[in-house]
Design a protein around this motif. Structure first.
Motif, PDB file in Angstrom:
ATOM      1  N   SER A 225       4.884  -0.207  -4.052  1.00 25.60           N
ATOM      2  CA  SER A 225       4.780   1.083  -3.373  1.00 25.60           C
ATOM      3  C   SER A 225       4.594   2.253  -4.336  1.00 25.60           C
ATOM      4  CB  SER A 225       6.039   1.335  -2.540  1.00 25.60           C
ATOM      5  OG  SER A 225       6.087   2.681  -2.111  1.00 25.60           O
ATOM      6  N   PHE A 239      -3.535   0.627  -7.903  1.00 27.24           N
ATOM      7  CA  PHE A 239      -3.246  -0.602  -7.166  1.00 27.24           C
ATOM      8  C   PHE A 239      -3.083  -1.762  -8.139  1.00 27.24           C
ATOM      9  CE2 PHE A 239      -4.899  -4.545  -5.351  1.00 27.24           C
ATOM     10  CZ  PHE A 239      -4.153  -4.676  -4.184  1.00 27.24           C
ATOM     11  N   THR A 243       0.511  -3.879  -8.568  1.00 20.90           N
ATOM     12  CA  THR A 243       0.549  -5.290  -8.156  1.00 20.90           C
ATOM     13  C   THR A 243       0.700  -6.234  -9.352  1.00 20.90           C
ATOM     14  OG1 THR A 243      -1.879  -5.430  -8.203  1.00 20.90           O
ATOM     15  CG2 THR A 243      -0.846  -4.885  -6.086  1.00 20.90           C
ATOM     16  N   THR A 270       3.356  -3.137   5.655  1.00 19.68           N
ATOM     17  CA  THR A 270       3.364  -1.678   5.525  1.00 19.68           C
ATOM     18  C   THR A 270       4.795  -1.246   5.315  1.00 19.68           C
ATOM     19  OG1 THR A 270       2.984   0.446   6.632  1.00 19.68           O
ATOM     20  CG2 THR A 270       3.485  -1.429   8.037  1.00 19.68           C
ATOM     21  N   TRP A 281       2.533   2.216   0.640  1.00 18.63           N
ATOM     22  CA  TRP A 281       2.028   0.846   0.774  1.00 18.63           C
ATOM     23  C   TRP A 281       1.662   0.618   2.226  1.00 18.63           C
ATOM     24  CZ3 TRP A 281       0.249  -2.567  -2.557  1.00 18.63           C
ATOM     25  CH2 TRP A 281       0.017  -3.874  -2.129  1.00 18.63           C
ATOM     26  N   ASN A 284      -3.735  -1.844   4.739  1.00 15.77           N
ATOM     27  CA  ASN A 284      -4.991  -1.986   3.986  1.00 15.77           C
ATOM     28  C   ASN A 284      -4.745  -2.527   2.579  1.00 15.77           C
ATOM     29  OD1 ASN A 284      -6.615  -1.128   6.090  1.00 15.77           O
ATOM     30  ND2 ASN A 284      -6.631   1.013   5.428  1.00 15.77           N
ATOM     31  N   GLU A 285      -3.690  -2.011   1.925  1.00 20.08           N
ATOM     32  CA  GLU A 285      -3.380  -2.502   0.580  1.00 20.08           C
ATOM     33  C   GLU A 285      -2.872  -3.938   0.634  1.00 20.08           C
ATOM     34  OE1 GLU A 285      -0.953   0.353  -1.650  1.00 20.08           O
ATOM     35  OE2 GLU A 285      -2.866   1.015  -2.510  1.00 20.08           O
ATOM     36  N   THR A 286      -2.112  -4.279   1.667  1.00 20.54           N
ATOM     37  CA  THR A 286      -1.644  -5.659   1.805  1.00 20.54           C
ATOM     38  C   THR A 286      -2.824  -6.607   1.993  1.00 20.54           C
ATOM     39  OG1 THR A 286       0.463  -4.949   2.765  1.00 20.54           O
ATOM     40  CG2 THR A 286      -0.201  -7.223   3.154  1.00 20.54           C
ATOM     41  N   ARG A 288      -5.845  -6.158   0.928  1.00 15.86           N
ATOM     42  CA  ARG A 288      -6.500  -6.253  -0.385  1.00 15.86           C
ATOM     43  C   ARG A 288      -5.734  -7.208  -1.299  1.00 15.86           C
ATOM     44  NH1 ARG A 288      -7.412  -0.951  -4.298  1.00 15.86           N
ATOM     45  NH2 ARG A 288      -8.466  -2.023  -6.041  1.00 15.86           N
TER      46      ARG A 288
END
Length: 404
Positions: A225, A239, A243, A270, A281, A284-286, A288
């Motif tokens: 996050s 990102f 990660t 999320t 977070w 969409n980021e998950t 990806r």
């Protein structure tokens, strides 16, 4: 003269005590065919085959002794396997002492913690079922009391460590909670090694499956996050930076466990902070991240949400987390990676119809491949058997219970 004991029941193989073999395992559909719901059909994750799609989700019980599981856990977890859950996952298990949520949490940071875990594995295997473990570090949410005491800090007087919390940044969980220490690069590298070492112990303990806990506001999700990770080095910012810890852990663990052992990651899809208009977070980021994990040897993405910020605003409805799992699964298929990583759905799966519908084969519109269930199994340890009866599926049940 030794008198050999005769029995009409074949013993369960490969376990250090006698119990009748459950062949086929409880929860297996006895009349397979096109009318059997997907829920009661097998699924294969690498070398692991599950006879149905029911998974007991990890549940913290705050009942371990210096990280060592006890007979309480044997009875608690064994009850689900006995009644047909194809895979039972041991609760969040800390990879370092300061990674426990509470002083009574499960741990796997030392070799003495292997034997009690092995005992549980032996029992679950004796029932023809599979067992996994969730490896975790609680980060800034560590050193709290068991849930029945309320959301309170565990001080040194009860075995807590409020002065030794770790986080990506020095940001407290909430007012009245201790501020974690921002981890050094050396500590981050040591954390990765601790996950690797715990994974090795998991294999020694007879686990069939390993899950990395990257959700619910614990250390890995704190790194993901941008709200809780305000680092400016290689482990923060972009990102890719946020990660990095998770990907390093995944790569490290995948390298030391058997090739045929499935690896899972639990994520919060999320953190429910979109309403602030600030970076957070998100789904969409998950999604990806999921595309990356599928290429890193992760076999199951366990999709939950929230719990990284006390100011979160959840939009709760029956399928609020299941729909996010479906979104990610569809994205994997569209990217040509649908066969690389299965999707697990959690939350409000508390009746036969929901469990059936979540995994029912509908091509790229299927929501998930497995249902991971916690609270409903606490209410009804026999949920698999009851669901089969309600859906009209004839399944194997425990031999010892046939008289009932």
């Amino acid at each position: 003269m030794t008198i050999k004991k005769l029995t009409a029941s074949a013993p369960a193989p490969g376990v250090p005590f006698y119990t009748p073999a459950q062949d086929p395992p409880v929860g297996t559909a006895l009349e397979p065919g096109p009318d059997v719901p997907t829920l009661f059909t097998p699924i294969k994750l690498r070398g692991l085959t599950l006879q149905n799609r029911f998974v007991v989700s990890p549940m913290c019980m705050y009942s371990a002794d210096d990280g060592h599981l006890t007979d309480w856990h044997l009875v608690h977890l064994g009850a689900f396997a006995l009644r047909g859950a194809a895979l039972t996952i041991v609760e969040a298990t800390a990879v370092t002492p300061n990674g426990r949520i509470s002083p009574e949490d499960s741990g796997l940071w030392q070799d003495s913690q292997i034997a009690p875990l092995r005992r549980i594995a032996d029992y679950i295997h004796s029932q023809g079922q599979k067992v996994g473990i969730q490896l975790a570090h609680a980060g800034r949410k560590a050193s709290t009391l068991g849930m029945w005491h309320g959301n309170k800090v565990a001080g040194p007087e009860v075995g807590g460590w409020p002065d030794n919390l770790w986080g990506p940044s020095a940001i407290a969980w909430d007012e009245g909670f201790p501020t974690p220490k921002e981890m050094t690069v050396a500590q981050i590298e040591g954390l990765v090694q601790s996950f690797v070492d715990a994974a090795k112990r998991s294999v020694q303990a007879g686990m069939d499956f390993i899950e990395i806990h990257g959700a619910h506001g614990y250390l890995i999700s704190e790194f993901l996050s941008p709200i809780t990770n305000q680092r400016t080095d290689a482990y923060g910012g972009s990102f890719e930076g946020r990660t990095r810890v998770l990907l390093d852990i995944v790569r490290g663990v995948r390298a030391v466990i058997p090739d045929d052992m499935p690896l899972s990651v639990r994520v919060s899809a999320t953190e429910w902070m979109e309403y602030t208009g600030q970076p957070s977070w998100t789904l969409n980021e998950t999604t990806r991240l999921a595309l990356l994990l599928a290429d890193e040897g992760v076999d199951l993405l366990d999709v939950s949400s929230g719990a990284n910020n006390p100011a979160q605003k959840l939009n709760i409805y029956k399928y609020y987390q299941i729909d996010m799992a479906g979104h990610i699964r569809e994205a994997l298929i569209k990217a040509g990676k649908g066969g690389k990583m299965a999707i697990g759905a959690v939350g409000m799966i508390d009746d036969a119809e929901t469990a059936r519908d979540v995994v029912q084969d509908a091509g790229d519109k299927t929501k998930a491949d497995l249902v991971l269930i916690a609270r409903q199994f606490l209410r009804e340890p026999e949920f698999v058997i009851k669901t089969a009866k309600q859906l009209g599926v004839k399944i194997a049940t425990p031999h010892q219970y046939h008289r009932f």
